[in-house]
Design an enzyme around this catalytic site. Structure first.
Site, PDB file in Angstrom:
ATOM      1  N   ASP A 187      30.896  50.435  16.727  1.00  0.00           N
ATOM      2  CA  ASP A 187      29.251  50.635  16.021  1.00  0.00           C
ATOM      3  C   ASP A 187      29.375  49.901  14.490  1.00  0.00           C
ATOM      4  O   ASP A 187      30.304  50.305  13.456  1.00  0.00           O
ATOM      5  CB  ASP A 187      29.433  51.861  15.897  1.00  0.00           C
ATOM      6  CG  ASP A 187      28.256  52.662  14.869  1.00  0.00           C
ATOM      7  OD1 ASP A 187      26.597  52.413  15.791  1.00  0.00           O
ATOM      8  OD2 ASP A 187      28.271  53.373  14.100  1.00  0.00           O
ATOM      9  N   GLU A 224      28.883  45.952  16.834  1.00  0.00           N
ATOM     10  CA  GLU A 224      27.497  45.920  17.044  1.00  0.00           C
ATOM     11  C   GLU A 224      27.384  44.792  14.763  1.00  0.00           C
ATOM     12  O   GLU A 224      27.837  45.763  14.020  1.00  0.00           O
ATOM     13  CB  GLU A 224      27.124  47.181  17.011  1.00  0.00           C
ATOM     14  CG  GLU A 224      25.614  47.308  16.386  1.00  0.00           C
ATOM     15  CD  GLU A 224      25.384  48.601  15.429  1.00  0.00           C
ATOM     16  OE1 GLU A 224      23.596  48.396  15.528  1.00  0.00           O
ATOM     17  OE2 GLU A 224      25.884  48.631  14.892  1.00  0.00           O
TER      18      GLU A 224
HETATM   19  C1  QV4 Z   1      18.425  60.337   5.322  1.00  0.00           C
HETATM   20  C2  QV4 Z   1      18.321  59.255   4.417  1.00  0.00           C
HETATM   21  C3  QV4 Z   1      18.533  58.629   3.899  1.00  0.00           C
HETATM   22  C4  QV4 Z   1      19.332  59.457   2.773  1.00  0.00           C
HETATM   23  C5  QV4 Z   1      20.396  60.208   3.681  1.00  0.00           C
HETATM   24  C6  QV4 Z   1      21.080  61.214   2.309  1.00  0.00           C
HETATM   25  O1  QV4 Z   1      17.176  58.028   5.119  1.00  0.00           O
HETATM   26  O2  QV4 Z   1      18.297  56.866   2.737  1.00  0.00           O
HETATM   27  O3  QV4 Z   1      20.878  58.456   1.969  1.00  0.00           O
HETATM   28  O4  QV4 Z   1      19.644  61.145   4.144  1.00  0.00           O
HETATM   29  O5  QV4 Z   1      21.850  61.958   3.491  1.00  0.00           O
HETATM   30  C7  QV4 Z   1      20.205  59.502  10.493  1.00  0.00           C
HETATM   31  C8  QV4 Z   1      18.425  60.373   9.383  1.00  0.00           C
HETATM   32  C9  QV4 Z   1      18.500  59.431   8.214  1.00  0.00           C
HETATM   33  C10 QV4 Z   1      19.509  60.443   7.572  1.00  0.00           C
HETATM   34  C11 QV4 Z   1      21.168  59.453   8.181  1.00  0.00           C
HETATM   35  C12 QV4 Z   1      21.952  60.507   6.988  1.00  0.00           C
HETATM   36  O6  QV4 Z   1      17.609  58.741  10.667  1.00  0.00           O
HETATM   37  O7  QV4 Z   1      17.932  59.500   8.214  1.00  0.00           O
HETATM   38  O8  QV4 Z   1      19.653  59.591   5.750  1.00  0.00           O
HETATM   39  O9  QV4 Z   1      21.056  60.522   9.343  1.00  0.00           O
HETATM   40  O10 QV4 Z   1      21.949  61.731   7.240  1.00  0.00           O
HETATM   41  C13 QV4 Z   1      21.706  56.206  14.111  1.00  0.00           C
HETATM   42  C14 QV4 Z   1      20.432  56.287  13.645  1.00  0.00           C
HETATM   43  C15 QV4 Z   1      20.314  56.744  12.024  1.00  0.00           C
HETATM   44  C16 QV4 Z   1      21.082  57.774  12.408  1.00  0.00           C
HETATM   45  C17 QV4 Z   1      22.676  57.330  11.937  1.00  0.00           C
HETATM   46  C18 QV4 Z   1      23.705  58.845  11.603  1.00  0.00           C
HETATM   47  O11 QV4 Z   1      20.011  54.861  14.294  1.00  0.00           O
HETATM   48  O12 QV4 Z   1      18.680  56.601  11.902  1.00  0.00           O
HETATM   49  O13 QV4 Z   1      21.176  58.742  10.605  1.00  0.00           O
HETATM   50  O14 QV4 Z   1      22.809  57.392  13.125  1.00  0.00           O
HETATM   51  O15 QV4 Z   1      22.795  59.427  12.515  1.00  0.00           O
HETATM   52  C19 QV4 Z   1      21.287  48.627  10.836  1.00  0.00           C
HETATM   53  C20 QV4 Z   1      22.635  48.436  11.068  1.00  0.00           C
HETATM   54  C21 QV4 Z   1      23.201  49.354  12.123  1.00  0.00           C
HETATM   55  C22 QV4 Z   1      22.734  50.279  13.186  1.00  0.00           C
HETATM   56  C23 QV4 Z   1      21.391  50.126  12.998  1.00  0.00           C
HETATM   57  C24 QV4 Z   1      20.722  51.320  13.176  1.00  0.00           C
HETATM   58  O16 QV4 Z   1      23.443  47.515  11.012  1.00  0.00           O
HETATM   59  O17 QV4 Z   1      24.960  49.050  12.046  1.00  0.00           O
HETATM   60  O18 QV4 Z   1      20.750  50.066  11.660  1.00  0.00           O
HETATM   61  N1  QV4 Z   1      23.631  50.830  14.393  1.00  0.00           N
HETATM   62  C25 QV4 Z   1      24.142  51.585  14.633  1.00  0.00           C
HETATM   63  C26 QV4 Z   1      23.896  52.671  15.475  1.00  0.00           C
HETATM   64  C27 QV4 Z   1      22.795  53.530  15.793  1.00  0.00           C
HETATM   65  C28 QV4 Z   1      23.816  54.513  14.154  1.00  0.00           C
HETATM   66  C29 QV4 Z   1      24.406  53.791  13.058  1.00  0.00           C
HETATM   67  C30 QV4 Z   1      25.135  52.344  13.450  1.00  0.00           C
HETATM   68  C31 QV4 Z   1      25.369  54.503  12.150  1.00  0.00           C
HETATM   69  O19 QV4 Z   1      23.443  51.618  16.581  1.00  0.00           O
HETATM   70  O20 QV4 Z   1      22.249  54.060  16.810  1.00  0.00           O
HETATM   71  O21 QV4 Z   1      22.601  55.069  13.525  1.00  0.00           O
HETATM   72  O22 QV4 Z   1      25.846  55.243  12.862  1.00  0.00           O
HETATM   73  O23 QV4 Z   1      20.412  47.917  11.170  1.00  0.00           O
END
Ligand code: QV4
Ligand code: CA
Length: 476
Positions: A187, A224
């Site tokens: 990831d 990824e």
């Molecule tokens: C929020 C605000 C931030 C702020 C933060 C403060 O948006 O600006 O800084 O609070 O605490 C969730 C929420 C998100 C929140 C964050 C932290 O959606 O709003 O931030 O938690 O509390 C998944 C989801 C994310 C989620 C994350 C962790 O998609 O929305 O965030 O899990 O729970 C890029 C990357 C790629 C990524 C993709 C989604 O390059 O790597 O975005 N894909 C992978 C996974 C994906 C996962 C992650 C990475 C993170 O496939 O499922 O994100 O592990 O393209």
């Protein structure tokens, strides 16, 4: 390492998104094994932060490296891996080691571990602030250093150049390897330095011999790295030591099957498209992120909600030799945050499966006839090349896989009707899209291939499926 270690000629894995380990084990035995699936990607298995409302994405917020999540505990995981391996289905784990949780108060995990994220203190690993990069937010994706050393969505960013962090990651992955898995999805690999990942991968132990892997087998790695060509981090930086998930694949095919570009252009698919070399790529039509607007791709991404063209695009994915293929298996959703079907106490509700139809809120694309039949097609076609390409200059195409399989696709509002070259030996074949061979009878269209390898192929514009596929494994 780029080889998935599937059994025999199996060629496809399915992501059983948010499935419980016990349900996956049963699915391996009852369906995936018999139907020729090569493997299952499971959702992250480490202990994650419990987020109120239990959104699916809580599983991407590690609080410790203990194996315990809503999918199950370590003994359930071990039991699943053993039973899936026995059914010739390999297990791949989604590994989240770029970061730990974001701030939360209280921060409690599924196994009861606690943390103080605002202090970057995760005693259950343990990690302290010394193991993390400084706090800064990723905003400029042109700046590779910022992408790797700052925080993705406020998730505290581990520093993989530190020996303690490397050791913790290797210990976690080795622990999973010992339980018999075949490899890992990495990831957020884009957010880690390639030179650190190279070192971490090189320290991993070999796959388990007692689980059935040949001696000296290295874990399969697919990373990824979302690179659509316009950012500071390039996918090619990661292909020396593993595969990379090719996100352009589903975007281009989404556009094509939505009718924005003609299917005839797929003639040279894989080359000249800005796609990775085939042997470096893992591909899919959609994944758990972009099916709900996370990650990249936006509205072009096809999902189960566009069922007819989704099946057509998936048929093309599985019929074409490019890349290592993965199928998405979803639960139904409208709210993009909502987690899997669950009881009021958060326990995931198992899919109920009758005649290949899943209920209790699960979609089970992998149980759709048109999809699992093409998984079998891909296994039969092995490594044979695309031959006998035909198109009508627009959205009707057909091609063979050597002398082993043939597919025709009609993406037009006009009927497809004609004598096409199938490349197959003369004989009668059963179209595996409209039916299957039951007993000795084809329940769908029977296609007669003559001595010159041609057959009359018909796909009306208003047919249930815009695809016809035959292969040497299904004669009638
Ligand atoms: C929020 C605000 C931030 C702020 C933060 C403060 O948006 O600006 O800084 O609070 O605490 C969730 C929420 C998100 C929140 C964050 C932290 O959606 O709003 O931030 O938690 O509390 C998944 C989801 C994310 C989620 C994350 C962790 O998609 O929305 O965030 O899990 O729970 C890029 C990357 C790629 C990524 C993709 C989604 O390059 O790597 O975005 N894909 C992978 C996974 C994906 C996962 C992650 C990475 C993170 O496939 O499922 O994100 O592990 O393209
Ligand atoms: Ca990072």
């Amino acid at each position: 390492q780029k080889h998935p270690y599937y059994v025999d000629d199996r060629g496809t894995m399915v992501h059983l998104f948010e499935w419980k380990f016990q349900d996956i084990a049963r699915e391996c035995e009852e369906f995936l094994g018999p139907m020729g699936f090569g493997g299952v990607q499971v959702s992250p298995i480490h202990e994650n932060l419990i987020i109120p409302g239990r959104p699916w994405y809580e599983r991407y917020q590690p609080i410790s490296m203990k194996i315990h999540s809503r999918s199950g505990n370590v003994s359930e995981f071990q039991d699943m891996v053993r039973r899936c391996n026995a059914a010739d289905v390999r297990i791949y784990v989604d590994v989240v080691v770029n970061h730990m949780t974001g701030d939360a108060n209280p921060a409690r995990g599924v196994d009861g571990s606690t943390a103080e994220p605002s202090l970057k203190s995760y005693p259950a690993v343990p990690f302290t602030s010394a193991d993390f990069h400084r706090t800064c937010a990723i905003s400029n994706y042109q700046n590779a250093t910022e992408v790797r050393d700052c925080e993705l969505s406020g998730l505290h960013d581990l520093d993989q150049s530190k020996e303690h962090v490397r050791a913790a990651i290797v210990e976690y992955m080795d622990r999973i390897t010992d339980l018999g898995v075949a490899g890992f999805r990495i990831d957020a690999a884009k957010h880690m330095w390639p030179q650190d990942l190279r070192i971490i991968y090189s320290r991993l132990k070999n796959l388990s011999v007692s689980a059935g892997f040949p001696r000296n087998s290295r874990p399969f790695i697919y990373q990824e790295v979302i690179d659509l060509g316009n950012e500071g981090v390039k996918k090619a930086e990661y292909t020396d030591f593993g595969r990379v998930i090719e996100f352009n694949f589903g975007i281009v095919l989404g556009n094509m099957f939505r009718g924005l570009e003609p299917l005839k252009d797929l003639k040279n698919w894989g080359n000249g498209w800005g796609l990775l070399p085939s042997g470096d790529a893992l591909v899919m039509i959609d994944n758990h992120d972009n099916q709900r607007g996370h990650g990249a791709g936006g509205a072009t991404i096809l999902t189960y909600k566009d069922a007819r063209i989704y099946k057509m695009a998936t048929a093309f994915e599985l019929a074409h030799p490019y890349g290592t293929t993965r199928i998405m298996s979803s639960y139904s959703f409208t709210d993009p945050s909502v987690g899997p079907p669950a009881d009021s106490d958060g326990t995931i509700i198992s899919p109920k499966i009758t005649n290949n139809v899943c209920t209790n809120g699960w979609i089970c694309e992998h149980r759709w006839h048109q999809i699992y039949q093409m998984v079998i097609f891909r296994n039969v076609a092995k490594r044979s090349p695309v031959e006998n390409w035909w198109d009508n200059g627009n959205n009707q195409i057909s091609f063979s896989r050597g002398r082993l399989g043939f597919i025709a696709i009609n993406g037009e509002t006009e009927d497809l009707r004609g004598n096409l070259t199938t490349g197959l030996p003369a004989g009668k074949y059963c179209d595996v899209i409209s039916g299957e061979v039951r007993g000795n009878k084809c329940t769908g269209k029977t296609i007669e291939v003559t001595e010159n390898g041609k057959a009359f192929i018909e796909i009306p514009a208003n047919a249930d499926d815009g695809v016809l596929a035959i292969h040497i494994g299904r004669t009638s």
